[in-house]
Design a protein around this motif. Structure first.
Motif: not given
Length: 233
Positions: A39-45, A92-93, A142-143
């Motif tokens: 799964a792509p990395f999620d920057w949310t947090g 991130q959206t 970019f991921d």
């Protein structure tokens, strides 16, 4: 005799057919299972981290009569290192990342100059004691790599010292201004990211000396380049 020959022939044919079927079974291999894409990395947090870097630029000064125009202007090169902490949040959206970050750092950024006339020397020094910012940032992911721009409020405190070799005058000034820049960040793991960032800082102009007759104004503007290590939650 014919019956015996027929029996032998049938047995041979059955044996050959069994061998061929066994060979077919040995040759068959199940199709490999396709690997599951990560799964792509999620920057949310939220994140907290440490920062450190260098600042360089020119502090500008003007001398004049109180209530009148400047009669003398000059620039003094400034520079030094800084280090501190930061805290922020990203959301991130799609590939877009929106966030806010606040940081504060102790700095060694200063500017100094001296003028000699015969045995007398007049020296002046201005130092930025600390620097803080509260900024918004907008980036494109970019991921695991994030490229972003940032901007917002900057604040700090400067200290000025004037000395003629016999007496010394010092004063401190609280400053507010603005900053803008760009940076890049990379998620080394799901919990740790590293980055580097450029910023232009303008803390504005203030009178740092005023005796009712003469005044000295100081304009503090400089560039920063810093590195950061963030721990994400």
């Amino acid at each position: 005799m014919n019956l015996k020959l027929m029996t032998v022939t049938s047995a041979a044919a059955l044996l050959a057919a069994s061998s061929a079927f066994a060979a077919d079974l040995a040759a068959y291999e199940p199709a490999p299972v396709a690997p599951v894409a990560a799964a792509p990395f999620d920057w949310t947090g939220f994140y907290v981290g440490g920062i450190g870097g260098l600042g360089t630029g020119d502090f500008e000064y003007d001398l004049g009569v109180v209530g009148g125009p400047s009669v003398l202007d000059g620039e003094i090169s400034a520079g030094g290192a800084f280090g501190g902490v930061q805290v922020g949040y990203d959301w991130q959206t799609g590939a877009w990342v929106f966030g806010a970050v606040a940081d504060i750092a102790i700095t060694g950024i200063d500017a100094s100059a001296s003028i000699s006339s015969g045995p007398d020397t007049l020296s002046a020094k201005s130092e930025l004691e600390y620097l803080g910012t509260v900024r918004a940032r907008v980036g494109y992911a970019f991921d695991r790599a994030l490229v972003y721009g940032h901007g917002g409020l900057a604040y700090g405190r400067t200290e000025q010292t004037l000395s003629d070799g016999f007496a010394e005058i010092s004063a401190k000034q609280n400053r507010t201004g603005w900053t803008i820049g760009a940076g890049i960040e990379y998620a080394v793991t799901d919990k740790v990211s590293v980055g580097t960032e450029y910023g232009y800082v303008d803390l504005g102009r203030k009178d740092v000396f005023n005796d009712g007759a003469l005044r000295i104004g100081e304009d503090v503007r400089f560039h920063t380049v810093k590195a950061a290590v963030n721990f994400r939650f």
